[in-house]
Design an enzyme around this catalytic site. Structure first.
Site, PDB file in Angstrom:
ATOM      1  N   LYS A  66       0.851  -1.201   0.000  1.00  0.00           N
ATOM      2  CA  LYS A  66       0.000   0.000   0.000  1.00  0.00           C
ATOM      3  C   LYS A  66       0.872   1.230   0.000  1.00  0.00           C
ATOM      4  CE  LYS A  66      -4.187   1.764   0.487  1.00  0.00           C
ATOM      5  NZ  LYS A  66      -3.874   2.667  -0.643  1.00  0.00           N
ATOM      6  N   LYS A  90       5.158   2.131   8.300  1.00  0.00           N
ATOM      7  CA  LYS A  90       4.000   2.979   8.678  1.00  0.00           C
ATOM      8  C   LYS A  90       2.727   2.151   8.843  1.00  0.00           C
ATOM      9  CE  LYS A  90       3.725   6.752   6.307  1.00  0.00           C
ATOM     10  NZ  LYS A  90       3.447   7.761   5.252  1.00  0.00           N
ATOM     11  N   LYS A 102       5.413   2.228  -2.956  1.00  0.00           N
ATOM     12  CA  LYS A 102       5.287   3.634  -3.367  1.00  0.00           C
ATOM     13  C   LYS A 102       5.575   3.712  -4.847  1.00  0.00           C
ATOM     14  CE  LYS A 102       4.724   7.728  -1.258  1.00  0.00           C
ATOM     15  NZ  LYS A 102       4.134   8.003   0.057  1.00  0.00           N
ATOM     16  N   THR A 185      -5.105  12.816   6.262  1.00  0.00           N
ATOM     17  CA  THR A 185      -3.706  12.932   6.698  1.00  0.00           C
ATOM     18  C   THR A 185      -3.569  14.157   7.610  1.00  0.00           C
ATOM     19  OG1 THR A 185      -3.086  11.938   4.596  1.00  0.00           O
ATOM     20  CG2 THR A 185      -1.304  12.865   5.914  1.00  0.00           C
ATOM     21  N   ASN A 216      -2.576  19.157  -0.053  1.00  0.00           N
ATOM     22  CA  ASN A 216      -3.590  18.364   0.655  1.00  0.00           C
ATOM     23  C   ASN A 216      -3.296  18.315   2.156  1.00  0.00           C
ATOM     24  OD1 ASN A 216      -4.079  15.474   1.882  1.00  0.00           O
ATOM     25  ND2 ASN A 216      -5.782  15.906   0.514  1.00  0.00           N
ATOM     26  N   SER A 344      -7.359   5.335   4.137  1.00  0.00           N
ATOM     27  CA  SER A 344      -7.326   4.543   2.898  1.00  0.00           C
ATOM     28  C   SER A 344      -7.754   3.106   3.203  1.00  0.00           C
ATOM     29  CB  SER A 344      -5.913   4.526   2.303  1.00  0.00           C
ATOM     30  OG  SER A 344      -5.702   5.667   1.517  1.00  0.00           O
TER      31      SER A 344
END
Ligand SMILES: NC(=O)C1=CN([C@@H]2O[C@H](COP(=O)(O)OP(=O)(O)OC[C@H]3O[C@@H](n4cnc5c(N)ncnc54)[C@H](O)[C@@H]3O)[C@@H](O)[C@H]2O)C=CC1
Ligand SMILES: O=C(O)CCC(=O)C(=O)O
Length: 411
Positions: A66, A90, A102, A185, A216, A344
């Site tokens: 992810k 994380k 990523k 976030t 964001n 998410s």
């Protein structure tokens, strides 16, 4: 310091604190798979343009990999590798059933039209569609990408595999996105900051904040901190920086940014040299843009007592040492910005269940995860007598190591 060198160094320190076997350490460090693809598109003027895209899949011991996809001119394989590894730790710190990945494309999204961005995203998806998937690797937005990018990936992926909303998160609500993901976030940064301040007998109200980055993450963090009575005295983005010692009126700044595409020219403050934003006087510094911005060049000049890492790897290990000697407390990225990937996860769960949550449930669950994460990180700090970064790293690495060993080594 190179992002990968810095991330590997933190991992190795954590592995030593945990007493990990060297073979297990090697297997945790080396990425599961590294994908590099050529993406050639016709530009609007009919000429061809070629970009390089990456997806680094770091680890899947705890679940599907992810992590976000970044569009930025400085995207390079080492940086994406570091970011993928950080995602593995994380998701483990947040204790959600994922591994880490990523992606990124080396491009300047500001210089591409919407239709060029759509073509680029579709070509990239065509090249990686066989290697991502609902139970394999689930992309999401990062710098330079957003819900529209996820919508194009979803559409292109679905041409090959059938309608698959859970293949990406951070989608528009109309395509199965979760309420609260856009703000998640920044909201997670708020909850993390509250948990840290609470431990020091303080609250958000009246604290002076400086925020680097107003996209964001930075803009949502600013909005939510402002609503809680925090005084945001300086903000920067790619267009410039502004300051106001009485506190910036964040709703007016948001309106200005929407109209002008940046903080530059905002009349509710004085302009500031963007290179000086991180050393501006404040109680709490929130880097929410690029990596490596806090380094040995500026660490000694930082005035903040607390740094909340909303960006990924904003602080070099060399700066960590300098700041630690100065008594500055750093809340590390792999905990502080985990609110995004946590929501998410909620989005993915809703897609798989085919059942939508209301926003209150999303935000309440996020608060529960962020509070639990803080307690778990602090627990590791006590066990290993270490700072918050090593508390978070040992927590994440230990969870992934346990899952790896339990799954076994048989070929
Ligand atoms: N979007 C998400 O859910 C998550 C993002 N992050 C991290 O947060 C950081 C920001 O990401 P987003 O807000 O999503 O990106 P974004 O693309 O929405 O915004 C990035 C912001 O940084 C600014 N910026 C770029 N270069 C700058 C520079 N040299 N100096 C000052 N400002 C600069 C841009 O102008 C923009 O305001 C990144 O490090 C990202 O990896 C971490 C967790 C989740
Ligand atoms: O929401 C996600 O899946 C990933 C977000 C991300 O890229 C990050 O936490 O750095």
């Amino acid at each position: 310091m190179n992002a990968l060198v810095a991330t590997n160094r933190n991992f190795k320190l954590a592995a030593r604190l945990l007493g990990l076997d060297s073979k297990l350490e090697k297997s945790l460090l080396i990425p599961f798979r590294e994908i590099k693809v050529e993406c050639t598109i016709p530009k609007d003027d009919g000429t061809l343009a070629t970009f390089v895209g990456f997806r680094i899949q770091h680890d899947n011991a705890r679940g599907p990999m992810k992590g976000g996809i970044r569009y930025h001119p400085e995207v390079d394989p080492d940086e994406v590798n570091a970011l993928a590894q950080l995602m593995t730790w994380k998701t483990a710190v947040a204790n959600i059933p994922y591994g880490g990945a990523k992606g990124g494309i080396g491009c300047n999204p500001g210089e591409l039209s919407k239709s060029e961005l759509e073509r680029l995203t579709r070509v990239f998806t065509q090249k990686i569609h066989d290697l991502i998937g609902i139970h394999a690797d689930v992309p999401a937005p990062d710098m330079g990408t957003g819900p529209q990018t996820m919508a194009w990936i979803l559409d292109e992926y679905s041409k090959f595999h059938g309608h698959s909303p859970a293949v990406v998160t951070g989608k528009p609500i109309d395509l199965g996105g979760s309420l609260g993901r856009d703000a998640a976030t920044g909201r997670g940064v708020l909850f993390a900051t509250e948990a840290l301040l609470n431990e020091h007998g303080k609250s958000i109200s009246g604290q002076k904040f400086v925020i680097q980055g107003f996209g964001n993450v930075g803009s949502w963090a600013a909005q939510l901190i402002h609503e809680k009575g925090g005084k945001i005295v300086a903000v920067s983005d790619i267009t410039g920086a502004i300051k106001n010692s009485k506190g910036i009126d964040i709703p007016s700044l948001l309106k200005h940014v929407k109209e002008s595409n940046g903080v530059q020219g905002f009349r509710g403050g004085d302009s500031l040299d963007p290179n000086l934003i991180l050393v501006e006087d404040c109680d709490i510094l929130i880097p929410a843009a690029l990596g490596g911005v806090i380094n040995r060049e500026n660490a000694n000049e930082i005035k903040a007592k607390f740094i909340i890492e909303a960006a990924n790897h904003p602080t070099d290990p060399e700066a960590d040492e300098i700041l630690s000697k100065k008594g500055v407390i750093i809340l590390p990225d792999i905990y502080a910005n985990s609110g995004g990937v946590t929501v998410s996860y909620f989005e993915w769960v809703q897609n798989i269940q085919g059942f939508l949550w209301d926003e209150e449930k999303v935000n309440n669950e996020l608060k529960t995860y962020m509070s639990k994460g803080f307690k778990d990180v602090k627990g590791m700090c006590q066990t290993h007598n270490c700072d918050l970064r090593m508390g978070a790293f040992t927590l994440g690495v230990n969870r992934v190591a346990r899952a790896t060993v339990l799954r076994g080594w048989e070929a």
